[in-house]
Design a protein around this motif. Structure first.
Motif, PDB file in Angstrom:
ATOM      1  N   THR A  50       0.847  -1.200   0.000  1.00 15.96           N
ATOM      2  CA  THR A  50       0.000   0.000   0.000  1.00 15.96           C
ATOM      3  C   THR A  50       0.878   1.245   0.000  1.00 15.96           C
ATOM      4  O   THR A  50       1.736   1.415   0.870  1.00 15.96           O
ATOM      5  N   SER A  51       0.647   2.124  -0.954  1.00 15.22           N
ATOM      6  CA  SER A  51       1.492   3.313  -1.073  1.00 15.22           C
ATOM      7  C   SER A  51       1.033   4.414  -0.122  1.00 15.22           C
ATOM      8  O   SER A  51      -0.156   4.542   0.193  1.00 15.22           O
ATOM      9  N   TRP A  52       1.988   5.226   0.308  1.00 14.60           N
ATOM     10  CA  TRP A  52       1.646   6.373   1.134  1.00 14.60           C
ATOM     11  C   TRP A  52       0.790   7.365   0.355  1.00 14.60           C
ATOM     12  O   TRP A  52      -0.076   8.044   0.920  1.00 14.60           O
ATOM     13  N   GLN A  53       1.003   7.458  -0.933  1.00 12.56           N
ATOM     14  CA  GLN A  53       0.188   8.355  -1.740  1.00 12.56           C
ATOM     15  C   GLN A  53      -1.288   7.970  -1.663  1.00 12.56           C
ATOM     16  O   GLN A  53      -2.163   8.826  -1.485  1.00 12.56           O
TER      17      GLN A  53
END
Length: 768
Positions: free
Chosen positions: A324-327
């Motif tokens: 899961t990306s921080w973006q």
């Protein structure tokens, strides 16, 4: 109406003298001041009665065990105003249907059984026996038992809920739609899958041992005010309270206990939240995912021994954290990586953490996954099954949890049915029945013919009001067991009955003596409840008596002698003891002051899941909080789409409107209100006080719109809106439901707004 900012400054705290003043005004308004002062002193006490409002637990200490909203509930129920034959002779159903929900319930207590006459469009008196015969004849004439819908409100007691489900299952159906389908269904689904028990794992005393309490998606100051006393005590002893809530609510910021003189009489108050975060609507799963990702990346000390011994699927979950990306997390949560790191460090620093949530979490498309994400965080640190640690969904109505324990469940598990069959020596249906969503669909399509409602106000509570009203009108027989007139009584076209029942405050005295009922609070504590106020009318019957007589008329003496149960709740409790796990010695245990605890397997680290372990969930974050099918329509509106949530005002409980004051949000005298971030309003060239129309976006060819709502500037994330229900229920598409839970997505509705060119009080729904 005074501007929200000004009023908020005046209101600076929840509770305090304003709460006491409001309570006294409600008591005076009831015209039964002496009786209701006595009622308040008996409320939530041993040998007293249980509050008909929220399901928060009863503290063992303290001379006052009620809150402002509990007092409003008592004044609303125990009122000198009554309505009967003369009222309905004056007012047609068509006329009544044009009145507001507040006006309908304000008229007073129902006093006699009534039958709808479609030729005169009026309700007229009917004898109890004739009413029971009419219901039985209609039920027994159905082509299939599954053409009947047996709806239950969370106000119903354990005794009547048990009787009701026994009647329905003996009749041959598992069609048991109930109010929990519209609120905490996601909690039950998620917790059953994760830890094997669909209830919270903590008791009220656990809040005394927690050094961290994380509050997600709830406004205790309005929805369950007694919780604020619990949070206040925790804050005073140094417990870190961290709130995630879309709106900045006064009650989660500063609370003045009316039971503490220094806070009642001065400007003093207790700071509740150590940290307060305002995620975007639908962003809580991403927020918790971000907390867990930060802790994984920084090498936080997860409880490896607990994980190894008690859990499954952890590797898949950790892989999902990495992926899961921080973006994605920041975009969906509306919070920064730094904010989520701060919250995560607070969680990890606490020895004992309770996470608690309400409908701000449960009424989204991905609510089940959100609750499982909260559970994941607890499993990583072993924050279940020890004093001061665990999971706490805060239920709404006073016995909504007890209803489910008693078998008000359209999907009964095999163990429940087996015990029922052993007790009554007969078979019962095992196929899944209808929840609220499926019941309304079946009624709308005329596949179901009979609707019996044990309390509640399904027409006002359910989503997509125009669809719902038509569904209820399509019933060939609409039976409402109620204390007051409400919207559901008026959605009629053929046969309809109003059967007036005793309220929680009223004495239920039969030929066998004064009767008690029982309820189960949000902490799995079972309490006795006994009203003392004389009934509002000699014609009122208890809910137990009404259901027992319907069952007798419909089923005869099978599988029990129903009339023997009609006047003796202890006999029903004896059957519950035989049929439902945890109720051994039911009648005897009720003598314990404060009731008795049912227990919780997960709190004892016993996992009743398929694997026998607590299961991590590795669900990815949703790409959008809206269904992908509506993304194309949302794209057509580009940057003008908002996300709307429905919520309560401070002067209501569920669909019951006590008045027009929303004191903590600075609103007075109006309910057609739309809360908006000032920058959003300015971007759309709108001002505080402007009137707007609101239209929801969905993939069908129906326009769902409400008109003439007044904008109020509020501290809410950009892109988000909030408005009261049931006024904005028409905007929630019937098919916009939570994955796995079928709960309406009332906290994430895609809408557009436009300045109203005229003032209107109509709801428009038409084909495009």
């Amino acid at each position: 109406m005074t501007g929200a900012k000004d009023k908020q400054q005046q209101a600076r705290k929840a509770g305090g003298f304003a709460s006491v003043k409001s309570t006294m005004l409600r008591l005076l308004e009831s015209k039964k001041v002496r009786e209701n002062v006595k009622n308040l002193l008996r409320m939530n006490k041993d040998k007293g009665f249980d509050c008909p409002g929220c399901a928060w637990g009863d503290a063992p200490e303290g001379s006052i065990q009620f809150c402002e909203n509990g007092a409003k509930a008592i004044a609303w129920e125990s009122t000198s105003r009554t309505i009967g034959e003369a009222f309905f002779a004056r007012h047609s159903v068509s006329y009544l249907n044009r009145q507001s929900d507040y006006w309908l319930e304000y008229q007073g207590r129902l006093t006699e059984p009534l039958r709808y006459n479609k030729n005169t469009d009026r309700y007229e008196p009917i004898s109890w026996q004739a009413a029971f015969t009419l219901i039985a004849d209609k039920l027994n004439a159905l082509a299939s038992p599954d053409e009947a819908e047996f709806y239950t409100s969370g106000r119903a007691s354990n005794e009547v809920s048990f009787l009701y489900q026994l009647m329905g299952r003996t009749f041959g159906t598992n069609n048991f739609p109930d109010c929990s389908n519209m609120c905490h269904e996601a909690s039950g689904v998620a917790l059953n899958a994760a830890i094997g028990v669909g209830k919270g794992t903590v008791t009220l005393s656990d809040f005394e041992h927690a050094d961290g309490i994380f509050v997600f998606g709830q406004n205790p100051g309005t929805n369950h005010p007694r919780m604020l006393n619990t949070l206040r005590k925790a804050a005073k002893r140094g417990c870190k309270i961290v709130s995630f809530n879309n709106l900045k609510e006064v009650g989660l910021q500063r609370f003045a206990s009316p039971q503490v003189a220094s806070e009642l009489l001065t400007s003093a108050a207790t700071a509740i939240s150590h940290k307060y975060y305002t995620p975007k609507l639908g962003g809580d799963m991403a927020a918790v995912r971000g907390m867990a990702k930060h802790l994984l990346n920084t090498g936080a000390p997860f409880n490896q021994a607990f994980i190894t011994r008690h859990t499954g699927n952890v590797e898949q979950y950790l892989a999902q954290l990495h992926a899961t990306s921080w973006q994605h997390i920041e975009q969906q949560s509306g919070l920064t990586q730094a904010q989520l790191a701060e919250a995560a460090e607070l969680f990890a620093s606490c020895n004992n953490v309770i996470s608690t949530w309400a409908m701000g979490i449960t009424q989204h498309k991905h609510s089940v996954d959100t609750i499982r994400e909260i559970t994941n965080l607890h499993l990583l640190f072993g924050q279940i099954g020890r004093p001061g640690a665990g999971l706490c969904p805060v239920r709404g109505h006073s016995n909504v949890q007890g209803n489910r324990t008693m078998g008000i469940n359209e999907k009964p598990n095999a163990g429940f049915i087996t015990r029922l069959e052993q007790t009554f020596d007969r078979t019962f249906p095992t196929q899944s029945g209808h929840n609220v969503y499926h019941a309304l669909k079946a009624l709308h399509e005329k596949r179901s013919k009979v609707l019996i409602c044990l309390g509640g106000n399904i027409a006002a509570a359910a989503a997509d009001s125009v669809f719902t009203h038509q569904a209820v009108r399509n019933a060939e027989l609409n039976v409402q067991i109620s204390t007051k007139l409400n919207r559901s009584h008026l959605q009629v076209s053929e046969e309809a009955l109003i059967l007036p029942c005793l309220g929680r405050t009223e004495l239920d005295s039969t030929s066998l003596g004064e009767q008690q009922i029982t309820v189960e609070d949000t902490f799995s504590m079972v309490h006795a409840s006994q009203g003392r106020t004389p009934p509002a009318s000699e014609h009122l019957r208890s809910e137990v008596n009404i259901i027992a007589n319907i069952a007798h008329a419909t089923l005869g003496n099978h599988p029990v002698n129903w009339l023997e149960l009609a006047d003796d709740n202890s006999r029903i409790r004896a059957l519950i003891e035989q049929s439902i796990e945890g109720f051994t010695g039911f009648n005897r245990n009720l003598k314990q002051p404060g009731g008795f605890y049912l227990g919780n397997a997960a709190a004892s680290l016993e996992w009743k899941t398929r694997s026998g372990r607590a299961e991590f969930s590795a669900a990815p974050l949703p790409e959008s909080i809206f269904p992908m099918a509506v993304s194309e329509k949302i794209e057509q509106h580009k940057h003008s789409v908002f996300t709307l949530q429905t919520l309560r005002s401070h002067d209501q409980y569920n669909t019951t409107i006590y008045g027009m004051e929303d004191r903590y949000r600075g609103v007075s005298g109006d309910r057609k209100i739309l809360f908006i971030n000032p920058k959003d309003a300015q971007r759309h060239k709108l001002n505080d006080g402007d009137k707007v129309n609101i239209t929801s976006i969905w993939q069908d060819n129906v326009t769902r719109q409400v008109t003439g709502f007044k904008l109020v500037y509020y501290d809410i994330p950009k892109g988000n809106l909030a408005a009261y229900y049931p006024e904005t229920n028409p905007l929630v598409p019937i098919d916009s439901i939570g994955d796995q839970s079928f709960t309406p997505t009332s906290k994430s509705i895609a809408v557009v707004i436009e300045k109203a060119t005229f003032s209107a009080d109509t709801i428009a729904v038409s084909a495009r």
